[in-house]
Design a protein around this motif. Structure first.
Motif, PDB file in Angstrom:
ATOM      1  N   ALA A  42       0.792  -1.369  -0.001  1.00 41.79           N
ATOM      2  CA  ALA A  42       0.034   0.060  -0.056  1.00 41.79           C
ATOM      3  C   ALA A  42       0.735   1.091  -0.101  1.00 41.79           C
ATOM      4  CB  ALA A  42      -0.862  -0.050   1.123  1.00 41.79           C
ATOM      5  N   THR A  43       1.953   1.008   0.847  1.00 42.74           N
ATOM      6  CA  THR A  43       2.755   2.299   0.587  1.00 42.74           C
ATOM      7  C   THR A  43       3.501   2.744  -0.723  1.00 42.74           C
ATOM      8  OG1 THR A  43       3.778   1.932   2.929  1.00 42.74           O
ATOM      9  CG2 THR A  43       5.193   3.274   1.949  1.00 42.74           C
ATOM     10  N   ILE A  44       3.814   1.602  -1.529  1.00 40.37           N
ATOM     11  CA  ILE A  44       4.566   1.639  -2.893  1.00 40.37           C
ATOM     12  C   ILE A  44       3.193   2.229  -3.585  1.00 40.37           C
ATOM     13  CG2 ILE A  44       5.214   0.433  -4.667  1.00 40.37           C
ATOM     14  CD1 ILE A  44       6.760  -1.454  -3.064  1.00 40.37           C
ATOM     15  N   HIS A  45       2.040   1.706  -3.447  1.00 42.22           N
ATOM     16  CA  HIS A  45       0.960   2.140  -4.289  1.00 42.22           C
ATOM     17  C   HIS A  45       0.535   3.783  -3.959  1.00 42.22           C
ATOM     18  CE1 HIS A  45      -0.886  -2.001  -4.727  1.00 42.22           C
ATOM     19  NE2 HIS A  45      -0.055  -1.799  -5.772  1.00 42.22           N
ATOM     20  N   SER A  46       0.786   4.083  -2.870  1.00 45.20           N
ATOM     21  CA  SER A  46       0.416   5.483  -2.438  1.00 45.20           C
ATOM     22  C   SER A  46       1.696   6.364  -2.959  1.00 45.20           C
ATOM     23  CB  SER A  46       0.404   5.821  -0.989  1.00 45.20           C
ATOM     24  OG  SER A  46      -0.744   4.896  -0.447  1.00 45.20           O
ATOM     25  N   ALA A  47       2.849   5.922  -2.892  1.00 42.99           N
ATOM     26  CA  ALA A  47       3.801   6.619  -3.637  1.00 42.99           C
ATOM     27  C   ALA A  47       3.539   6.651  -4.998  1.00 42.99           C
ATOM     28  CB  ALA A  47       5.191   5.891  -3.357  1.00 42.99           C
ATOM     29  N   LEU A  48       3.267   5.705  -5.639  1.00 48.41           N
ATOM     30  CA  LEU A  48       3.156   5.820  -7.208  1.00 48.41           C
ATOM     31  C   LEU A  48       1.907   6.896  -7.546  1.00 48.41           C
ATOM     32  CD1 LEU A  48       3.407   1.935  -8.282  1.00 48.41           C
ATOM     33  CD2 LEU A  48       4.851   3.978  -8.819  1.00 48.41           C
ATOM     34  N   ASP A  49       0.884   6.691  -6.743  1.00 49.95           N
ATOM     35  CA  ASP A  49      -0.247   7.677  -6.984  1.00 49.95           C
ATOM     36  C   ASP A  49       0.153   9.462  -6.575  1.00 49.95           C
ATOM     37  OD1 ASP A  49      -1.871   5.541  -7.048  1.00 49.95           O
ATOM     38  OD2 ASP A  49      -2.486   5.479  -5.077  1.00 49.95           O
ATOM     39  N   ALA A  50       1.205   9.216  -5.806  1.00 49.83           N
ATOM     40  CA  ALA A  50       1.526  10.847  -5.446  1.00 49.83           C
ATOM     41  C   ALA A  50       2.642  11.042  -6.495  1.00 49.83           C
ATOM     42  CB  ALA A  50       2.046  10.883  -4.158  1.00 49.83           C
ATOM     43  N   GLY A  51       3.049  10.390  -7.613  1.00 49.88           N
ATOM     44  CA  GLY A  51       3.868  10.884  -8.524  1.00 49.88           C
ATOM     45  C   GLY A  51       5.612  10.307  -8.445  1.00 49.88           C
TER      46      GLY A  51
END
Length: 323
Positions: A42-51
């Motif tokens: 989820a942390t990796i996904h959130s980072a990707l979502d943030a650019g």
């Protein structure tokens, strides 16, 4: 949330986020336990979502655990992720044994990495260090062959000297240098950083908080099982004196309405458009603070004060970064 800007990694290199995500802490490396897998993904996904598209891993992080984890996280999102992989370190029972940089070993390492990550090409591939066991020409030349074969897009290097960097770059163009850099670790400013800038090589800077020293959260003495006790910086009077300097950083952070960690990241970010802070985290809750650090600016007076208070050599004791 702050929009992460993009930079070219090195001269005419790939477009990547100015802030990178280090995934190492999501796996057991230095005797710790693996983080919660669902939270790490989820942390990796959130980072990707943030650019944040730059994801840094190593084939020896948790004996392949980290690559498997990153592979799960980028499934269906490969086009959004720039994958950086380090190779060459040999561990057994979580103990460092040394390096294996033979061409035959590198060709073996990458096949396992590609399978674990579930991808066809690694974006940035780099020896974790260089030593005298194998000629630089052979190590770098092998990665150059992998680039020709399409298994790698760009060559990186990590934790090397200025002379090694120049030699590697003469064998095959180096896109990025991964190196430890912080207010407390500035020895690379003498020759390595100038060499990278001269050669048009991007800098991926890890350990921005100097193994937690600059967070303001450490209280002496450290627990007996803390791995940092191996380094003289975190021992006895050295730690006490170093934390006195961190109190000054905490005061500046208070005046600027941020945390010492954010100041440490912001200082690295301010060192140049070619320098990317690489921040390790394993929980989504850390993302907003770290991302917000990229918006912190310093006045000329503040920068002078930081450079003076944390002048090269001002932090007492050594870490593994001083070799």
């Amino acid at each position: 949330m702050t929009t992460i800007t993009k930079i070219n990694l090195g001269q005419n290199g790939p477009l990547v986020s100015k802030l990178g995500l280090g995934c190492m802490r999501m796996s057991p490396v230095w005797g710790g336990r693996a983080g919660d897998e669902s939270e790490s993904i989820a942390t990796i996904h959130s980072a990707l979502d943030a650019g944040i598209n730059f994801l840094n891993t190593g084939d020896f992080y948790g004996a392949g655990h980290n690559e498997l984890l990153v592979g799960k996280a980028i499934r269906g999102r490969r086009d959004n992720a720039f994958i950086s992989v380090k190779f060459g370190a040999i561990f057994y029972n979580r103990q460092w044994l040394g390096l294996d940089l033979r061409p035959i070993a590198i060709k073996n390492f990458i096949n396992y990495s590609l399978v674990r990550l579930g991808i066809d090409t690694i974006d940035l591939y780099q020896p974790c260090r260089l030593d005298d066991s194998v000629p630089v020409e052979d190590v770098i030349g092998t990665v150059g062959e992998l680039i020709k074969e399409g298994k790698v897009r760009y060559l990186g290097v990590s934790e090397i000297t200025a002379d090694q960097l120049r030699k590697a770059h003469s064998v095959h163009p180096v896109t990025a240098l991964e190196i430890g850099y912080s207010l407390a670790d500035r020895q690379i400013e003498a020759d390595l950083l100038p060499a990278a800038k001269e050669l048009g090589i991007g800098v991926v800077a890890f350990a921005n908080t100097a193994e937690g020293l600059l967070t303001g959260d450490i209280e002496p003495p450290l627990p007996a099982d803390d791995y940092r006790l191996h380094f003289s910086r975190f021992q006895g009077e050295n730690l006490v004196r170093n934390l006195e300097k961190v109190e000054w950083l905490k005061q500046m952070a208070k005046e600027k309405g941020c945390t010492p960690t954010q100041l440490a990241i912001a200082w690295v970010n301010a060192q140049g458009s070619h320098i990317m802070p690489l921040v390790s985290m394993s929980r989504r809750s850390r993302l907003p603070e770290n991302i917000a650090a990229m918006d912190i600016a310093f006045s000329p007076e503040e920068m002078i004060a930081l450079d003076t208070h944390f002048a090269p050599g001002a932090t007492l004791g050594s870490t593994y970064l001083q070799r």
